[in-house]
Design an enzyme around this catalytic site. Structure first.
Site, PDB file in Angstrom:
ATOM      1  N   SER A 167       0.839  -1.200   0.000  1.00 13.51           N
ATOM      2  CA  SER A 167       0.000   0.000   0.000  1.00 13.51           C
ATOM      3  C   SER A 167       0.875   1.251   0.000  1.00 13.51           C
ATOM      4  O   SER A 167       1.748   1.376  -0.854  1.00 13.51           O
ATOM      5  CB  SER A 167      -0.967  -0.045   1.199  1.00 13.51           C
ATOM      6  OG  SER A 167      -2.034   0.849   1.008  1.00 13.51           O
ATOM      7  N   LYS A 171       4.492   1.862  -2.161  1.00 11.79           N
ATOM      8  CA  LYS A 171       5.081   3.023  -2.829  1.00 11.79           C
ATOM      9  C   LYS A 171       6.485   3.272  -2.280  1.00 11.79           C
ATOM     10  O   LYS A 171       7.440   3.526  -3.024  1.00 11.79           O
ATOM     11  CB  LYS A 171       4.229   4.273  -2.601  1.00 11.79           C
ATOM     12  CG  LYS A 171       2.809   4.258  -3.134  1.00 11.79           C
ATOM     13  CD  LYS A 171       2.141   5.568  -2.779  1.00 11.79           C
ATOM     14  CE  LYS A 171       0.684   5.718  -3.030  1.00 11.79           C
ATOM     15  NZ  LYS A 171      -0.196   4.597  -2.962  1.00 11.79           N
ATOM     16  N   TRP A 261      -9.384   1.844  -5.945  1.00 11.07           N
ATOM     17  CA  TRP A 261      -8.550   2.978  -5.570  1.00 11.07           C
ATOM     18  C   TRP A 261      -7.089   2.767  -5.933  1.00 11.07           C
ATOM     19  O   TRP A 261      -6.350   3.716  -6.194  1.00 11.07           O
ATOM     20  CB  TRP A 261      -8.696   3.229  -4.068  1.00 11.07           C
ATOM     21  CG  TRP A 261      -7.854   4.340  -3.520  1.00 11.07           C
ATOM     22  CD1 TRP A 261      -6.754   4.215  -2.730  1.00 11.07           C
ATOM     23  CD2 TRP A 261      -8.053   5.742  -3.715  1.00 11.07           C
ATOM     24  NE1 TRP A 261      -6.247   5.450  -2.413  1.00 11.07           N
ATOM     25  CE2 TRP A 261      -7.029   6.419  -3.005  1.00 11.07           C
ATOM     26  CE3 TRP A 261      -8.993   6.501  -4.427  1.00 11.07           C
ATOM     27  CZ2 TRP A 261      -6.914   7.801  -2.978  1.00 11.07           C
ATOM     28  CZ3 TRP A 261      -8.886   7.886  -4.391  1.00 11.07           C
ATOM     29  CH2 TRP A 261      -7.850   8.518  -3.686  1.00 11.07           C
ATOM     30  N   HIS A 297      -6.823  -6.608   1.070  1.00  9.66           N
ATOM     31  CA  HIS A 297      -5.697  -5.710   0.811  1.00  9.66           C
ATOM     32  C   HIS A 297      -4.478  -6.138   1.618  1.00  9.66           C
ATOM     33  O   HIS A 297      -4.568  -6.404   2.813  1.00  9.66           O
ATOM     34  CB  HIS A 297      -6.121  -4.289   1.202  1.00  9.66           C
ATOM     35  CG  HIS A 297      -5.130  -3.222   0.873  1.00  9.66           C
ATOM     36  ND1 HIS A 297      -4.404  -3.201  -0.294  1.00  9.66           N
ATOM     37  CD2 HIS A 297      -4.740  -2.116   1.572  1.00  9.66           C
ATOM     38  CE1 HIS A 297      -3.621  -2.137  -0.310  1.00  9.66           C
ATOM     39  NE2 HIS A 297      -3.802  -1.470   0.814  1.00  9.66           N
TER      40      HIS A 297
END
Length: 319
Positions: A167, A171, A261, A297
């Site tokens: 998540s 990044k 998203w 997730h």
């Protein structure tokens, strides 16, 4: 057509990414680093700049099998990949605690503002930086410490270091791997917009994390001011090129289609564009992606275990 050419182009992309996107990741000289091991397992790195010292601490968890020096997987914030992938294997693990550099968090109200983080005390002139440049800077200081002490002290093989995160930390893992050529394997798990996904493609998709809808503690405010809306097409670089910064080293991106998203439709375009660089040099097997759904997730399903293990085996164990 040559790695010499790519080194120059890579430097150009890295400069643009810092100038427009995340802010400067300053260079640190060897004499500004002092590393030590405390209690046999804790790596401590003191970084002294302009008479200010920032201290990083991370515990190295050594395997119960194999012989040192060990390969090492570093988790940005944590390792979200299942423990099964590392248990009973000769690989050490460690966590990069990013709050020691920049303590911003989406979920914690009590954090410093831009310009007030520990990093900013060392570099007050870089107060406009986004968190990702500062986190990537701190991650590299851990690698400095490991190299300074050497494998006899750390029991770590610094030629076989991986980084992973999920998540927002996915990044972070991508930026850490992109901006430090000492990292052999970068696994960005569900990094979403601002990670592997390109700002341009994300701009064409509703309901995803794009340049206008992201957390600007992470990036320079000027990124949104200059390239909001259709101005995104004027941005001189994009994140397929950020991914390509990892080349010629190994890169694996993991996606999750259940979470719109994350902009994995954009991420798919991005990683396929980035792959052309590895293909250009005949090393396409060093780069891959795996995007699926039907799982929560940051919880890798078992069907993806073999794909992740293939990259770990090849690039941390050279099998």
């Amino acid at each position: 057509t040559s790695f010499a050419d790519w080194a120059k182009r890579r430097s150009n992309i890295a400069h643009m990414s810092q100038h427009y996107g995340i802010g400067q990741k300053p260079i640190v000289e060897p004499h500004q680093i002092k590393a030590r091991i405390e209690g046999d397992t804790a790596l401590v790195v003191d970084v002294t700049i302009n008479e200010q010292t920032l201290t990083l601490r991370s515990v190295i968890r050594y395997p119960k099998v194999g012989q040192p020096p060990y390969a090492l997987m570093i988790g940005t914030s944590m390792i979200s990949l299942p423990k099964k992938l590392f248990e009973d294997r000769p690989i050490a693990t460690m966590t990069f605690h990013e709050s020691q550099v920049n303590d911003y968090s989406q979920w914690r109200r009590n954090h410093h503002d831009r310009g007030e983080h520990p990093f900013d005390k060392l570099y007050p002139h870089l107060k406009e930086n986004g968190a990702y440049s500062e986190w990537a800077w701190g991650f590299s200081r851990l690698i400095d410490g490991l190299q300074q002490l050497g494998p006899k002290v750390t029991k770590i093989d610094t030629k076989h270091i991986g980084v992973t995160g999920c998540s927002y930390a996915g990044k972070m893992a991508l930026y850490c791997g992109a901006f430090d050529e000492r990292i052999a394997l970068t696994i960005a798990q569900e990094p979403g917009g601002g990670g592997a996904a390109t700002w341009r493609v994300s701009h064409t998709i509703e309901g995803v994390e794009d340049l206008d809808h992201t957390d600007y503690h992470w990036f320079k405010h000027s990124l949104k001011e200059q390239f909001h809306g259709d101005s995104v097409y004027q941005l001189p670089y994009d994140h397929h090129e950020l991914c390509a910064l990892v080349c010629p080293r190994a890169f694996l991106m993991l996606g999750n289609t259940d979470y719109k998203w994350l902009a994995d439709e954009s991420g798919y375009v991005s990683v396929n564009a980035a792959m052309r660089v590895w293909e250009r040099f005949g090393i396409a097997d060093r780069m891959g992606y795996s995007i699926n759904g039907k799982h929560p997730h940051c919880q890798l399903p078992e069907e993806q275990f073999p794909e992740v293990l293939a990259f770990i085996n090849r690039f941390l164990f050279e099998k």
